[in-house]
Design a protein around this motif. Structure first.
Motif, PDB file in Angstrom:
ATOM      1  N   ARG A 211       0.841  -1.192   0.000  1.00  0.00           N
ATOM      2  CA  ARG A 211       0.000   0.000   0.000  1.00  0.00           C
ATOM      3  C   ARG A 211       0.881   1.248   0.000  1.00  0.00           C
ATOM      4  N   GLN A 212       0.561   2.205  -0.869  1.00  0.00           N
ATOM      5  CA  GLN A 212       1.272   3.477  -0.834  1.00  0.00           C
ATOM      6  C   GLN A 212       0.786   4.291   0.351  1.00  0.00           C
ATOM      7  N   GLY A 213       1.723   4.840   1.101  1.00  0.00           N
ATOM      8  CA  GLY A 213       1.380   5.640   2.266  1.00  0.00           C
ATOM      9  C   GLY A 213       2.244   5.276   3.449  1.00  0.00           C
ATOM     10  N   GLY A 214       1.833   5.779   4.620  1.00  0.00           N
ATOM     11  CA  GLY A 214       2.592   5.540   5.836  1.00  0.00           C
ATOM     12  C   GLY A 214       1.851   4.627   6.792  1.00  0.00           C
ATOM     13  N   LEU A 215       2.103   4.838   8.084  1.00  0.00           N
ATOM     14  CA  LEU A 215       1.528   3.968   9.101  1.00  0.00           C
ATOM     15  C   LEU A 215       0.011   4.073   9.203  1.00  0.00           C
ATOM     16  N   GLU A 216      -0.583   5.119   8.595  1.00  0.00           N
ATOM     17  CA  GLU A 216      -2.047   5.212   8.581  1.00  0.00           C
ATOM     18  C   GLU A 216      -2.672   4.034   7.840  1.00  0.00           C
ATOM     19  N   GLN A 217      -1.877   3.337   7.003  1.00  0.00           N
ATOM     20  CA  GLN A 217      -2.401   2.194   6.250  1.00  0.00           C
ATOM     21  C   GLN A 217      -2.674   0.986   7.143  1.00  0.00           C
ATOM     22  N   LEU A 218      -2.125   0.975   8.349  1.00  0.00           N
ATOM     23  CA  LEU A 218      -2.370  -0.148   9.253  1.00  0.00           C
ATOM     24  C   LEU A 218      -3.850  -0.265   9.602  1.00  0.00           C
ATOM     25  N   ALA A 219      -4.510   0.862   9.809  1.00  0.00           N
ATOM     26  CA  ALA A 219      -5.937   0.842  10.140  1.00  0.00           C
ATOM     27  C   ALA A 219      -6.749   0.279   8.986  1.00  0.00           C
ATOM     28  N   ALA A 220      -6.295   0.565   7.761  1.00  0.00           N
ATOM     29  CA  ALA A 220      -7.043   0.115   6.591  1.00  0.00           C
ATOM     30  C   ALA A 220      -7.025  -1.408   6.458  1.00  0.00           C
ATOM     31  N   VAL A 221      -5.962  -2.060   6.954  1.00  0.00           N
ATOM     32  CA  VAL A 221      -5.875  -3.527   6.843  1.00  0.00           C
ATOM     33  C   VAL A 221      -6.167  -4.212   8.185  1.00  0.00           C
ATOM     34  N   GLY A 222      -6.528  -3.430   9.205  1.00  0.00           N
ATOM     35  CA  GLY A 222      -6.947  -4.016  10.466  1.00  0.00           C
ATOM     36  C   GLY A 222      -5.846  -4.568  11.337  1.00  0.00           C
ATOM     37  N   ILE A 223      -4.702  -3.907  11.362  1.00  0.00           N
ATOM     38  CA  ILE A 223      -3.604  -4.335  12.252  1.00  0.00           C
ATOM     39  C   ILE A 223      -3.437  -3.299  13.353  1.00  0.00           C
ATOM     40  N   PRO A 224      -3.482  -3.757  14.655  1.00  0.00           N
ATOM     41  CA  PRO A 224      -3.552  -5.165  15.076  1.00  0.00           C
ATOM     42  C   PRO A 224      -4.973  -5.648  15.396  1.00  0.00           C
TER      43      PRO A 224
END
Length: 227
Positions: A211-224
């Motif tokens: 995914r292009q982007g930063g740590l905000e992408q973690l929420a998009a994939v449900g981690i953790p």
């Protein structure tokens, strides 16, 4: 040169490239067409497996590609030496290959004027990788890894994060000027379950989840939270 951890470091690379292309060896002036492409890339990978931290892997690399066309022949040379002498040697090698190619008309036609473009692209990053401390990033992975331990038949669990920043700089003799600053985050979850007779593997993210982007992408994939 420094790594690409911050926007300031990336800007220093861009400025250094401008200085390099502003003081080219004599071979450039004798060429029908030339191009310089610099790529600098930094990656960091964090992983937790079976609730055990794996070695942190950090990789940093850069290189410059010279393409030169003269008298119908085109030659190429690559170097990681960005000093004036390194650039001179790369142009000399490219010119040498161009001379060999021109004898057999194996060249590529020089670029036309419509290639001359000025392009600027930077990935939109809301939460930079460097904004979160290493311990906090590892804590997210430990949480995700523990969350997958929902059944005794799960025999292997892992959670990973791969951060990559890649800077591509391109200039040509006909005026093309390209800066592409790309940041990607690759989260990865994997669980293996076995009852002694059958084995199942479930994954999320990984190489298909870049995914292009930063740590905000973690929420998009449900981690953790969704591990």
């Amino acid at each position: 040169m420094t790594a690409l951890a911050t926007d300031t470091a990336a800007e220093r690379w861009t400025q250094a490239f401008a200085r390099i292309t502003g003081d080219l060896p004599a071979q450039a002036s004798r060429a029908d067409h030339w191009s310089l492409r610099l790529i600098a890339e930094e990656t960091e990978q964090l992983a937790v497996r079976q609730d055990v931290l794996q070695p942190v892997a950090t990789q940093w690399e850069h290189g410059l590609m010279v393409s030169l066309t003269r008298n119908g022949g085109t030659g190429y040379a690559a170097t990681s030496d960005l000093s004036p002498s390194g650039l001179h040697e790369a142009f000399e090698r490219a010119a040498g290959w161009a001379r060999l190619a021109s004898r057999h008309r194996l060249g590529i036609p020089a670029s036309t004027a419509d290639v001359a473009a000025r392009v600027r692209h930077r990935t939109t990053v809301e939460c930079p990788w460097s904004d979160l401390a290493l311990d906090d990033k590892l804590d997210l992975l430990f949480q995700a890894c523990r969350a997958m331990a929902t059944d005794e038949r799960i025999v292997d669990r892992s959670a990973q994060l791969l951060h990559r920043r890649r800077l591509l700089l391109l200039r040509t003799s006909d005026g093309a000027d390209v800066v592409q600053d790309t940041t990607t985050l690759t989260p990865s979850l994997a669980a293996v379950a076995s009852d002694g007779h059958r084995t199942q593997v479930r994954t999320r993210g990984g190489s298909l989840g870049v995914r292009q982007g930063g740590l905000e992408q973690l929420a998009a994939v449900g981690i953790p939270q969704d591990a």
